[in-house]
Scaffold this active site. Structure first.
Site, PDB file in Angstrom:
ATOM      1  CG  LEU A  38     -19.784 -15.583  21.260  1.00  0.00           C
ATOM      2  CD1 LEU A  38     -20.787 -15.954  22.267  1.00  0.00           C
ATOM      3  CD2 LEU A  38     -20.329 -14.458  20.611  1.00  0.00           C
ATOM      4  N   GLY A  42      -8.670 -19.458  29.246  1.00  0.00           N
ATOM      5  CA  GLY A  42      -7.475 -20.287  29.237  1.00  0.00           C
ATOM      6  C   GLY A  42      -7.573 -21.647  28.963  1.00  0.00           C
ATOM      7  CG  MET A  43      -9.112 -23.974  31.436  1.00  0.00           C
ATOM      8  SD  MET A  43      -9.978 -24.820  32.890  1.00  0.00           S
ATOM      9  CE  MET A  43     -11.065 -23.621  32.995  1.00  0.00           C
ATOM     10  CB  ALA A  44     -13.061 -23.630  26.709  1.00  0.00           C
ATOM     11  CD  GLU A  45     -11.594 -22.157  20.088  1.00  0.00           C
ATOM     12  OE1 GLU A  45     -10.812 -21.194  19.630  1.00  0.00           O
ATOM     13  OE2 GLU A  45     -11.065 -23.271  19.420  1.00  0.00           O
ATOM     14  CB  VAL A  46     -17.220 -19.049  24.102  1.00  0.00           C
ATOM     15  CG1 VAL A  46     -18.767 -19.059  24.133  1.00  0.00           C
ATOM     16  CG2 VAL A  46     -16.721 -19.648  25.341  1.00  0.00           C
ATOM     17  CE  LYS A  64     -16.368 -23.822  28.981  1.00  0.00           C
ATOM     18  NZ  LYS A  64     -16.940 -23.660  30.504  1.00  0.00           N
ATOM     19  CG  ASP A 170     -15.891 -18.414  39.098  1.00  0.00           C
ATOM     20  OD1 ASP A 170     -15.423 -17.534  39.843  1.00  0.00           O
ATOM     21  OD2 ASP A 170     -15.975 -18.467  37.909  1.00  0.00           O
TER      22      ASP A 170
END
Length: 202
Positions: A38, A42-46, A64, A170
């Site tokens: 999806l 910068g820190m993870a892929e989903v 995630k 956030d």
């Protein structure tokens, strides 16, 4: 999490869709089968994923996963785990649920609720593009439901009854998702912080 087809998450979350979001993959992560990517941040892929069970049971969810180079950093893994521990304790109709935290072949991941609709930002942009202002009653309902979820998180108490003072930090139109069934879900407690928590989960 937002479904495929939403072109971008906001700067605070920095999820950007790529051509990979349209590719089907058979990769297995733990007990979950990845369907398609999806977004990558910068820190993870989903990923959109599914969990299969006996008698043809299937559940669609979002997975995630920490990016490979960050999975080698113990401090970051601890922050990722802190996110999982915090968010998994929050069970509320207006907070996207965390189902699982795990590790597979050196990769750490969260399995979470799939929200099959756009973010509030996408809804606002679509309405503006069509020059159709959102009705005041609709806006009030969306914001009210999001606030209910945030208030629940803020008032959440630990096992001793002591309020944790959890703050999202956030909250934005990007982190408010709207399902096609009309539900409002607050997502991404990745930089949430409890009052007694020394480590920021950013």
């Amino acid at each position: 999490m937002a479904p495929p087809g939403e072109p971008r998450r906001g700067e605070g979350t920095a999820w950007i869709l790529t051509e990979e979001s349209r590719r089907v993959t058979q990769q297995q992560v733990g007990k979950y089968q990845l369907i398609r990517k999806l977004a990558t941040g910068g820190m993870a892929e989903v990923f959109l994923a599914k969990a299969a069970g006996p008698m043809g049971f299937e559940k669609t969810l979002v997975l995630k996963r920490i990016l490979p180079h960050l999975a080698e950093e113990p401090a970051f893994v601890q922050m990722f785990l802190a996110e999982a521990k915090l968010a998994a304790r929050l069970t509320h109709p207006h907070i996207a649920q965390i189902f699982d935290f795990g590790e597979s072949e050196g990769s750490y991941f969260l399995a979470m609720e799939y929200v099959d609709g756009p973010s509030l930002r996408t809804l606002i942009k679509r309405a503006a593009g069509q020059k159709l202002p959102l009705p005041s009653a609709v806006c009030a309902r969306l914001v009210s439901h999001a606030c209910e979820g945030l208030a629940f998180a803020h008032d959440f108490a630990d096992e001793t009854g002591e309020p944790m003072g959890l703050i999202h930090r956030d909250i934005s139109p990007d982190n408010i998702l709207l399902s096609r069934q009309g539900s409002v879900k607050v997502v991404d407690f990745g930089i949430a912080k409890a009052a007694d928590q020394a480590t920021e989960t950013r």
